[in-house]
Design a protein around this motif. Structure first.
Motif, PDB file in Angstrom:
ATOM      1  N   GLY A 125     -70.448 -52.809  55.445  1.00 45.23           N
ATOM      2  CA  GLY A 125     -69.090 -52.554  55.921  1.00 45.23           C
ATOM      3  C   GLY A 125     -67.988 -53.031  54.986  1.00 45.23           C
ATOM      4  N   PRO A 126     -68.040 -54.269  54.482  1.00 40.98           N
ATOM      5  CA  PRO A 126     -66.965 -54.726  53.601  1.00 40.98           C
ATOM      6  C   PRO A 126     -66.861 -53.959  52.276  1.00 40.98           C
ATOM      7  CG  PRO A 126     -68.158 -56.614  54.480  1.00 40.98           C
ATOM      8  CD  PRO A 126     -68.933 -55.379  54.867  1.00 40.98           C
ATOM      9  N   LEU A 127     -67.944 -53.330  51.858  1.00 38.84           N
ATOM     10  CA  LEU A 127     -67.919 -52.600  50.592  1.00 38.84           C
ATOM     11  C   LEU A 127     -67.375 -51.175  50.726  1.00 38.84           C
ATOM     12  CD1 LEU A 127     -71.403 -53.688  49.189  1.00 38.84           C
ATOM     13  CD2 LEU A 127     -69.159 -54.554  48.520  1.00 38.84           C
ATOM     14  N   ILE A 128     -67.430 -50.620  51.927  1.00 39.17           N
ATOM     15  CA  ILE A 128     -67.080 -49.210  52.117  1.00 39.17           C
ATOM     16  C   ILE A 128     -65.625 -48.892  51.769  1.00 39.17           C
ATOM     17  CG2 ILE A 128     -66.810 -47.408  53.879  1.00 39.17           C
ATOM     18  CD1 ILE A 128     -69.501 -48.318  55.003  1.00 39.17           C
ATOM     19  N   PRO A 129     -64.620 -49.662  52.213  1.00 34.85           N
ATOM     20  CA  PRO A 129     -63.236 -49.297  51.860  1.00 34.85           C
ATOM     21  C   PRO A 129     -63.010 -49.230  50.352  1.00 34.85           C
ATOM     22  CG  PRO A 129     -63.231 -50.932  53.595  1.00 34.85           C
ATOM     23  CD  PRO A 129     -64.648 -50.816  53.121  1.00 34.85           C
ATOM     24  N   GLY A 130     -63.479 -50.242  49.637  1.00 43.68           N
ATOM     25  CA  GLY A 130     -63.293 -50.263  48.193  1.00 43.68           C
ATOM     26  C   GLY A 130     -64.014 -49.126  47.497  1.00 43.68           C
ATOM     27  N   LEU A 131     -65.250 -48.867  47.913  1.00 41.88           N
ATOM     28  CA  LEU A 131     -65.994 -47.760  47.305  1.00 41.88           C
ATOM     29  C   LEU A 131     -65.341 -46.417  47.612  1.00 41.88           C
ATOM     30  CD1 LEU A 131     -69.703 -48.864  47.839  1.00 41.88           C
ATOM     31  CD2 LEU A 131     -68.445 -48.735  45.686  1.00 41.88           C
ATOM     32  N   ALA A 132     -64.818 -46.250  48.827  1.00 40.51           N
ATOM     33  CA  ALA A 132     -64.170 -44.991  49.187  1.00 40.51           C
ATOM     34  C   ALA A 132     -62.919 -44.762  48.351  1.00 40.51           C
ATOM     35  CB  ALA A 132     -63.830 -44.981  50.681  1.00 40.51           C
ATOM     36  N   VAL A 133     -62.099 -45.791  48.194  1.00 43.71           N
ATOM     37  CA  VAL A 133     -60.887 -45.654  47.383  1.00 43.71           C
ATOM     38  C   VAL A 133     -61.255 -45.430  45.920  1.00 43.71           C
ATOM     39  CG1 VAL A 133     -58.807 -46.864  46.572  1.00 43.71           C
ATOM     40  CG2 VAL A 133     -59.460 -46.977  48.982  1.00 43.71           C
ATOM     41  N   PHE A 134     -62.241 -46.167  45.428  1.00 45.33           N
ATOM     42  CA  PHE A 134     -62.672 -46.009  44.039  1.00 45.33           C
ATOM     43  C   PHE A 134     -63.216 -44.599  43.798  1.00 45.33           C
ATOM     44  CE2 PHE A 134     -65.518 -46.536  40.407  1.00 45.33           C
ATOM     45  CZ  PHE A 134     -64.697 -47.232  39.525  1.00 45.33           C
ATOM     46  N   ALA A 165     -69.755 -38.137  46.044  1.00 44.88           N
ATOM     47  CA  ALA A 165     -69.832 -39.365  46.837  1.00 44.88           C
ATOM     48  C   ALA A 165     -71.174 -39.546  47.533  1.00 44.88           C
ATOM     49  CB  ALA A 165     -68.717 -39.379  47.876  1.00 44.88           C
ATOM     50  N   SER A 166     -72.030 -38.535  47.482  1.00 41.43           N
ATOM     51  CA  SER A 166     -73.305 -38.636  48.202  1.00 41.43           C
ATOM     52  C   SER A 166     -74.226 -39.702  47.621  1.00 41.43           C
ATOM     53  CB  SER A 166     -74.011 -37.284  48.227  1.00 41.43           C
ATOM     54  OG  SER A 166     -74.389 -36.904  46.920  1.00 41.43           O
ATOM     55  N   ILE A 167     -74.132 -39.980  46.334  1.00 40.70           N
ATOM     56  CA  ILE A 167     -75.034 -40.968  45.723  1.00 40.70           C
ATOM     57  C   ILE A 167     -74.800 -42.364  46.297  1.00 40.70           C
ATOM     58  CG2 ILE A 167     -75.673 -42.094  43.552  1.00 40.70           C
ATOM     59  CD1 ILE A 167     -75.191 -39.353  42.217  1.00 40.70           C
ATOM     60  N   PRO A 168     -73.561 -42.900  46.286  1.00 34.68           N
ATOM     61  CA  PRO A 168     -73.402 -44.231  46.891  1.00 34.68           C
ATOM     62  C   PRO A 168     -73.691 -44.243  48.385  1.00 34.68           C
ATOM     63  CG  PRO A 168     -71.295 -43.434  46.025  1.00 34.68           C
ATOM     64  CD  PRO A 168     -72.329 -42.440  45.653  1.00 34.68           C
ATOM     65  N   VAL A 169     -73.404 -43.137  49.070  1.00 37.22           N
ATOM     66  CA  VAL A 169     -73.700 -43.063  50.506  1.00 37.22           C
ATOM     67  C   VAL A 169     -75.206 -43.167  50.726  1.00 37.22           C
ATOM     68  CG1 VAL A 169     -73.675 -41.529  52.512  1.00 37.22           C
ATOM     69  CG2 VAL A 169     -71.614 -41.807  51.137  1.00 37.22           C
ATOM     70  N   LEU A 170     -75.981 -42.449  49.909  1.00 38.68           N
ATOM     71  CA  LEU A 170     -77.445 -42.508  50.047  1.00 38.68           C
ATOM     72  C   LEU A 170     -77.986 -43.894  49.708  1.00 38.68           C
ATOM     73  CD1 LEU A 170     -78.466 -39.016  48.635  1.00 38.68           C
ATOM     74  CD2 LEU A 170     -78.507 -39.780  51.025  1.00 38.68           C
ATOM     75  N   VAL A 171     -77.407 -44.547  48.712  1.00 43.86           N
ATOM     76  CA  VAL A 171     -77.846 -45.909  48.364  1.00 43.86           C
ATOM     77  C   VAL A 171     -77.576 -46.866  49.519  1.00 43.86           C
ATOM     78  CG1 VAL A 171     -77.366 -47.878  46.844  1.00 43.86           C
ATOM     79  CG2 VAL A 171     -77.662 -45.600  45.864  1.00 43.86           C
TER      80      VAL A 171
END
Length: 196
Positions: free
Chosen positions: A127-136, A156-162
């Motif tokens: 959860g804490p990583l999702i906002p930053g990854l989404a903006v990035f 964006a599917s690669i980080p989502v799958l990880v």
């Protein structure tokens, strides 16, 4: 699988719930020590990974030109710090006097703490990583010229799958710990009477 293995499995199935052999105190002590070591190694790996993420995304925040990339990088750093703090707060800590106290209760308490921590990994780790990854990722999509929503989704599917893989693996590990706790609970009356 041999015929005797097959007969043994059939006997367990027909006999109802399997009986759990009592665990000797020495076995519980060795399992508790092994669990302590595994948790310590895992935590050290996670702290090193958080430091690595902080260094890489700190560098990104300094050198990348797009504002969304800078903001996303800083949010990933913040999320990584929250994740490391939560890991420290949520993980079970070894107890120096466990050898002289109720080692069975100590081992069970550590298993329960670890199971709860792993079962809730989506909230405090991912959860804490999702906002930053989404903006990035949005910044990368704009900088890379991914004009359509489908292009961005594919990107964006690669980080989502990880992250999904991490969540599924930790859920599986939590289920394994639940089974260990159930086995320990089933054998616990005989453990408490065991003395060495």
């Amino acid at each position: 699988m041999t015929r005797s293995d097959d007969d043994g499995l059939q006997g367990l199935w027909q006999g109802g719930s399997p009986t759990h052999e009592p665990l000797p105190l020495t076995e519980i002590k060795s399992r508790a020590v092994l669990l302590d070591r595994m948790i310590g190694k895992r935590n050290r790996r996670e702290y090193v990974a958080a430091l690595f993420v902080t260094l890489i995304f700190g560098l990104y925040a300094l050198i990348l030109p797009e504002m969304l990339l800078k903001i996303g990088s800083l949010l990933v750093i913040a999320g990584s710090a929250v994740m490391a703090w939560q890991l420290s707060r949520r993980t079970s800590q070894p107890h120096p006097a466990a050898e002289t106290e109720d080692v069975g209760g100590y081992y069970r308490a550590r298993l329960v703490t670890e199971e709860r921590m792993l079962a809730s990994v989506g909230r405090w780790y991912i959860g804490p990583l999702i906002p930053g990854l989404a903006v990035f990722m949005a910044g990368l999509a704009i900088a890379g010229g991914f004009g359509s929503i489908f292009g961005f989704a594919a990107f964006a599917s690669i980080p989502v799958l990880v992250l999904l893989g991490i969540w599924l693996l930790t859920r599986k590990a939590a289920a394994m710990l639940r089974r260990q706790i159930e086995r320990l609970d089933a054998a616990m009356p005989t453990i408490e009477g065991d003395s060495e």
